[in-house]
Design an enzyme around this catalytic site. Sequence first.
Site, short mmCIF file in Angstrom:
data_model
loop_
_atom_site.label_atom_id
_atom_site.label_comp_id
_atom_site.label_asym_id
_atom_site.label_seq_id
_atom_site.Cartn_x
_atom_site.Cartn_y
_atom_site.Cartn_z
CG ASN A 145 -7.88 -2.02 -5.12
OD1 ASN A 145 -6.95 -2.79 -4.89
ND2 ASN A 145 -8.16 -1.01 -4.29
CD1 TRP A 146 -12.93 -5.71 -9.09
CD2 TRP A 146 -12.23 -4.91 -11.06
NE1 TRP A 146 -12.29 -6.73 -9.75
CE2 TRP A 146 -11.86 -6.28 -10.96
CE3 TRP A 146 -11.88 -4.20 -12.22
CZ2 TRP A 146 -11.16 -6.94 -11.98
CZ3 TRP A 146 -11.19 -4.86 -13.22
CH2 TRP A 146 -10.84 -6.21 -13.10
CG ASP A 206 -2.10 0.93 1.10
OD1 ASP A 206 -2.38 1.40 -0.02
OD2 ASP A 206 -2.75 1.20 2.13
CG ASN A 262 1.88 1.62 -5.24
OD1 ASN A 262 2.82 1.44 -4.47
ND2 ASN A 262 1.36 0.66 -6.00
C1 IPE Z 1 -5.43 -2.74 -0.14
O1 IPE Z 1 -5.11 -1.39 -0.29
C2 IPE Z 1 -5.40 -3.43 -1.46
C3 IPE Z 1 -4.09 -3.55 -2.08
C4 IPE Z 1 -2.95 -3.17 -1.59
C5 IPE Z 1 -4.09 -4.21 -3.36
P1 IPE Z 1 -6.24 -0.28 -0.45
O2 IPE Z 1 -5.53 1.02 -0.58
O3 IPE Z 1 -7.17 -0.63 -1.52
O4 IPE Z 1 -7.01 -0.38 0.95
P2 IPE Z 1 -7.84 0.71 1.75
O5 IPE Z 1 -8.86 1.24 0.81
O6 IPE Z 1 -6.89 1.76 2.20
O7 IPE Z 1 -8.41 -0.05 2.91
C1 IPE Z 2 -1.63 0.25 -3.40
O1 IPE Z 2 -1.42 1.62 -3.41
C2 IPE Z 2 -1.86 -0.31 -4.80
C3 IPE Z 2 -3.23 -0.75 -5.05
C4 IPE Z 2 -4.21 -0.74 -4.18
C5 IPE Z 2 -3.52 -1.24 -6.38
P1 IPE Z 2 -2.61 2.65 -3.39
O2 IPE Z 2 -3.01 2.96 -4.80
O3 IPE Z 2 -3.71 2.17 -2.51
O4 IPE Z 2 -1.91 3.92 -2.75
P2 IPE Z 2 -2.53 4.93 -1.70
O5 IPE Z 2 -3.04 4.10 -0.54
O6 IPE Z 2 -3.62 5.66 -2.38
O7 IPE Z 2 -1.39 5.81 -1.30
MG MG Z 3 -4.13 2.38 -0.55
#
Ligand code: IPE
Ligand code: IPE
Ligand code: MG
Length: 238
Positions: free
Chosen positions: A66-67, A18, A20
């Site tokens: 994430n979808w 998490d 990115n």
């Molecule tokens: C969890 O991260 C899913 C992945 C790392 C693939 P999210 O960024 O989607 O989770 P929440 O929304 O902060 O709980």
């Molecule tokens: C994790 O990073 C990657 C995925 C969930 C695909 P994020 O995209 O959730 O990054 P933040 O949490 O918004 O910083």
């Molecule tokens: Mg995240």
Amino acid sequence: MLDLDPEKLPQHVAIIMDGNGRWAKRRGLPRFYGHREGVKTAKRIITKACEIPIPVLTLYAFSRENWNRPAREVAALMDLLRAYLREELPVMLEKGIRFRVIGERERFPEDIQALIRDCEEKTASGTRMTLVLALSYGGRAEIARAARLISQAVKAGDLEPEEVTPEVFRNYLYTADLPDPDLLIRTSGEQRISNFLLYQCAYTEFYFTPVLWPDFSEEEFLKALKEYQGRERRFGRV
Ligand code: IPE
Ligand code: IPE
Ligand code: MG
């Protein structure tokens, strides 16, 4: 360099990659750049895990939830996944990695499904490490799926309701043939499980770090493993 006790290595490490988006935002860049950097981190950590070696490494790459991100971001993630699967197959073969996907693979574009199948089939005899990618994965959906499969088995007369114990139940999960995670790492400072491996994490040790995933180095990984080795696991006993 942190010395690890080879006798106390975790058999299965799971990582919620998490942070990115925040990594990119801090640099004034679009979120995509963070995801691109995150793939590089994943490659480094996979290589390190292979060297140690960690027998099973599960990476949460894309959740069911994430979808619901903007279509543009989902499309960018699909492009990265596609490129990753294409480029990494030879690397996996060379390293002796057995590749696996858990989650709703049928929701991905047909060409990605074909790439996943190809990687799984061609790496099936890898013995150094099992790399599990969680894609369109949700813990509750996995448990519901197991309940569905069990109901079907009962209905068909292949299983008696009395036979459904926790040990039998786990055989209907995606991870049936894998050990439960010993250690779960989550980067970016969030301290939640976000629907990851709900059934499997009953006695897993959790490690949270504020480091954003693109900045998660091999040293940070070793730090997490070192801390794990200092934990006392009791499993309810004294
Ligand atoms: C969890 O991260 C899913 C992945 C790392 C693939 P999210 O960024 O989607 O989770 P929440 O929304 O902060 O709980
Ligand atoms: C994790 O990073 C990657 C995925 C969930 C695909 P994020 O995209 O959730 O990054 P933040 O949490 O918004 O910083
Ligand atoms: Mg995240």
